[in-house]
Design a protein around this motif. Structure first.
Motif: not given
Length: 404
Positions: A52, A18, A22, A14-15, A80, A59, A55-56
């Protein structure tokens, strides 16, 4: 091989989306701040920020942390879902703003209020349904399917998926219409295509989730669709959407820089010739931008050409143009070659006779000053210039008379 095991091997962190989102937000942020009154830029900024946030906070590690900090089991679920619903509303606001531009008519204002009201109401209803539901067991990855048959939570899951699907469907359709419009910049067209592909993947995400939830309703088990297939689809969708926003801006910026650098390099032959004539060149500036270096080079060339104009042999230029045409060059190329021959002759004449005769009148150099690019490119082909000069010098008497 089981589908779940195979998909876990190809999962996307997921990062990653993100980080890509970003980067897109950082690239857009200066323009958004500078032109804050522009509703389209505000909509883009809000959409990227919400994407963003989705997804943050979606997670699994962040879900567990939020649940632990609040002390409420599964409170990350409505949070969420709310972020995802707000993202849907931002998509629709973006499209409404794009379609109407700066139009502030009653219809546009009513459409925006409708989107804000509906999706705000959906978010409020999501929290209400969560308060009414009984969800004591914390689920980090499979909450949608685990509670698919739980009263009130069942309705909440269906509500957020339908709201998300409706917004993505409308957005994808309008983007497709936009892509087919005439006169779009190539970078913008490709960005729109990537955005459209991202929203289509969002629809696939919703379909996969609904299939997994529906299987639970009829007593089946397709949980792997929700836990293992849907997340990478969402991640890939976010990456495409982020790149779709980045591409028009970054592509146009790169294209502009490339054109400036090419123009600067193409002016080098004429610049070197003018530097030889003037005895000096443009001083080097370490922090000069490519645009500034191009402007300084163009200015220097024109500043040297102006006093050199008194040495130009217009008769030679006319003969060189006819010679270039007779050698098979098209008119535009022939003019550039003739100008290059004339300038070379003027530089040589100035070297022999620094001061022209007092009676010599400077010819009109308006066209020459505007065509320094083609002339410089012509100087890169000394063989062609030599051929033109040789044919133009067939009757040198006119050239001698012009200098006298």
């Amino acid at each position: 091989m089981e589908p779940a095991a195979t998909l876990r091997d190809f999962s996307i962190s997921f990062w990653i989306p993100t980080a890509v989102l970003g980067i897109a937000l950082v690239i857009k942020l200066p323009t958004i701040i500078r032109l804050w009154r522009d509703p389209l830029l505000r909509a883009v900024g809000g959409l990227l920020l919400l994407a963003c946030g989705v997804f943050v906070f979606c997670s699994p590690s962040t879900i567990a942390r939020v649940n632990r900090l609040t002390g409420v089991s599964n409170i990350s679920a409505p949070w969420c879902y709310s972020l995802l619903t707000a993202f849907c509303g931002s998509c629709l606001l973006l499209i409404i703003t794009w379609r109407n531009g700066p139009d502030r008519s009653a219809v546009t204002r009513r459409a925006r209020r409708w989107v804000v009201s509906v999706y705000s109401g959906v978010i409020a209803l999501l929290w209400l349904l969560f308060l009414l539901a009984d969800v004591p067991v914390e689920r980090l990855r499979d909450l949608d399917t685990y509670y698919a048959t739980t009263p009130f939570m069942r309705e909440e899951i269906l509500l957020y998926l339908c709201a998300h699907a409706l917004a993505c469907l409308i957005t994808a359709r309008l983007l497709w219409n936009w892509v087919r419009a005439e006169g779009l910049d190539a970078w913008l067209r490709w960005g729109l295509k990537l955005l459209g592909a991202g929203y289509v993947l969002n629809l696939i995400f919703d379909a996969v989730k609904l299939a997994a939830v529906g299987a639970r309703w009829v007593g089946g088990d397709l949980d792997w669709l929700s836990t293992d297939l849907a997340p990478p689809i969402a991640a890939l969708s976010a990456i495409l959407i982020a790149v779709g926003f980045i591409l028009p801006h970054a592509g146009q910026y790169a294209s502009d820089r490339w054109r400036v650098r090419v123009a600067h390099r193409q002016l080098r032959p004429l610049y070197v010739l003018m530097r030889t004539s003037a005895g000096e060149g443009v001083p080097f500036v370490l922090r000069a931008t490519p645009e500034l270096r191009l402007t300084r080079r163009e200015t220097f060339i024109r500043d040297v050409l102006l006093p050199l104009a008194r040495h130009l042999d217009t008769a030679l230029g006319a003969r060189a143009y006819e010679a270039a045409l007779s050698l098979g060059h098209p008119p535009e190329r022939a003019r550039a070659l003739a100008s290059a021959v004339t300038i070379l002759d003027a530089v040589e004449t100035k070297a022999r006779m620094p001061e022209p005769p007092a009676t010599a009148a400077a010819p009109d150099t308006t066209d020459l000053l505007q065509e320094i690019g083609p002339v410089s490119r012509a100087l890169r082909r000394p063989d062609e210039i030599a051929a033109v000069r040789a044919r133009a010098a067939a009757d040198p008497a006119e050239s001698v008379a012009a200098h006298e």
